[in-house]
Design a protein around this motif. Structure first.
Motif, mmCIF file in Angstrom:
data_model
loop_
_atom_site.group_PDB
_atom_site.id
_atom_site.type_symbol
_atom_site.label_atom_id
_atom_site.label_comp_id
_atom_site.label_asym_id
_atom_site.label_seq_id
_atom_site.Cartn_x
_atom_site.Cartn_y
_atom_site.Cartn_z
ATOM 1 N N LEU A 46 -1.847 -1.729 -5.144
ATOM 2 C CA LEU A 46 -2.901 -1.855 -4.417
ATOM 3 C C LEU A 46 -3.831 -2.887 -4.373
ATOM 4 N N ILE A 84 1.145 -1.046 -0.257
ATOM 5 C CA ILE A 84 -0.117 -0.043 0.154
ATOM 6 C C ILE A 84 0.797 1.498 0.443
ATOM 7 N N LEU A 135 -4.135 -5.039 -0.710
ATOM 8 C CA LEU A 135 -5.360 -4.740 -0.068
ATOM 9 C C LEU A 135 -5.884 -6.461 -0.076
ATOM 10 N N TRP A 145 0.783 1.545 -9.580
ATOM 11 C CA TRP A 145 -0.414 1.293 -8.332
ATOM 12 C C TRP A 145 -1.345 0.482 -8.559
ATOM 13 N N ALA A 148 -4.679 2.647 1.647
ATOM 14 C CA ALA A 148 -4.646 3.376 0.247
ATOM 15 C C ALA A 148 -5.563 4.725 -0.648
ATOM 16 N N ALA A 195 1.999 1.654 -3.412
ATOM 17 C CA ALA A 195 1.769 2.235 -4.140
ATOM 18 C C ALA A 195 1.095 3.811 -4.387
ATOM 19 N N ASN A 196 1.006 3.699 -3.063
ATOM 20 C CA ASN A 196 1.223 6.105 -2.618
ATOM 21 C C ASN A 196 2.034 6.454 -2.778
#
Length: 310
Positions: free
Chosen positions: A107, A62, A111, A103, A129, A65-66
């Motif tokens: 995620l 996560i 998740l 990205w 997220a 991704a950020n």
């Protein structure tokens, strides 16, 4: 705006660099969550080793991704910063479709692992997220709004605390007082980082360049940042006191040490070229400072002989 079509094409390493795996030290805030959960709840997971492994994957994926969306959307403003101007998103022509695919991939992986652990971990991962979207993506883009930028970025601290706690006990969350203490403690760290950046950059290049790098600095002064540091540290200590008095009153004697840590970190942030500006890579920061006159672009009508604000 930079004409990215004139830049050399990026490779797989450039795309993966957006994920900032070198920032993994920030996940250290998972450890207090594990410790507090063991102290107050005890081991509640049926497969503790697997739960810890999945929790670590959740945090890394996560966060990556950020970071990916952060670097991509900040590529035009990052060219005004001495270190961030060296990022692949600035120096290479990257395919937007591949960036967004990376990205989404991080995620989904994060998740998915969170869902395997349980609803609590999934909920925290989802908030983590969404924080990346709120902080980075227009039209909200909270990182461009003074005060809100610090509060929205520092929420990562209690989220990591909760991930650590959920590794041990997937069915509960830490007390609200502890969550708020970590949130405001993180806000102190982020405000101290901005305070250090403000003093250094304004002193050498003026506020115009600083605002070009990060819009939220338009609403800050060195004095305001200093005051917010004290406010966040005070509130964080207050909520920690509430937590200790309610659950472990004998540990209240640790508070002077906590206060000393805040004071020491603020002192460090007040020094030129402080590692508070990039705590996950102090060696890189030091090299950048040594070559700062070459890496910072000049703004017409300004010179490097400004004075630091206090």
């Amino acid at each position: 705006m930079t004409d990215h079509t004139l830049l050399p094409a990026g490779n797989a390493k450039d795309y993966l660099s957006l994920a900032r795996f070198d920032h993994a030290t920030k996940h250290i805030f998972i450890l207090p969550g594990i410790v507090f959960a063991l102290l107050f709840r005890g081991e509640q997971s049926d497969s503790p080793a697997l739960t810890v492994l999945l929790g670590l994957i959740v945090a890394v994926c996560i966060a990556s991704a950020n970071y990916t969306i952060n670097e991509w959307l900040d590529r035009d403003s990052d060219r005004h910063h001495p270190e961030k101007s060296q990022r692949a998103s600035v120096r290479r022509a990257l395919n937007p479709a591949l960036v967004y695919l990376q990205w989404a991939g991080f995620l989904l992986a994060g998740l998915g692992c969170a869902w395997t652990v349980g609803l609590g971990m999934f909920s925290v991962a989802l908030i983590f997220a969404l924080q990346g979207v709120v902080y980075n993506v227009p039209p909200i883009r909270s990182k461009d709004i003074a005060i809100l930028d610090v509060l929205s970025e520092s929420i990562n601290n209690p989220l990591r605390l909760m991930i650590g706690w959920l590794m041990i006990d997937p069915g509960t969350l830490p007390p609200a007082s502890l969550i708020l203490s970590f949130w405001l403690g993180g806000a102190f760290l982020m405000a101290a980082k901005r305070y250090s950046e403000y003093r250094d950059i304004v002193a050498n290049h003026g506020k115009a360049l600083l605002v070009s790098y990060r819009t939220s600095f338009r609403g800050y002064s060195a004095h305001l940042l200093s005051l917010t540091c004290f406010a966040y540290a005070t509130l964080s200590t207050a909520f920690l006191s509430i937590f200790l008095v309610k659950y472990r009153a004998e540990y209240i004697l640790l508070l002077p040490l906590v206060v000393l840590l805040f004071v020491q970190y603020y002192h460090m942030a007040s020094q030129p070229a402080s590692t508070a500006q990039r705590p996950e890579g102090a060696d890189v920061r030091a090299r950048s400072h040594n070559h700062g006159q070459r890496t910072w672009p000049r703004i017409p009508g300004r010179h490097a002989g400004g004075h630091a604000l206090s």
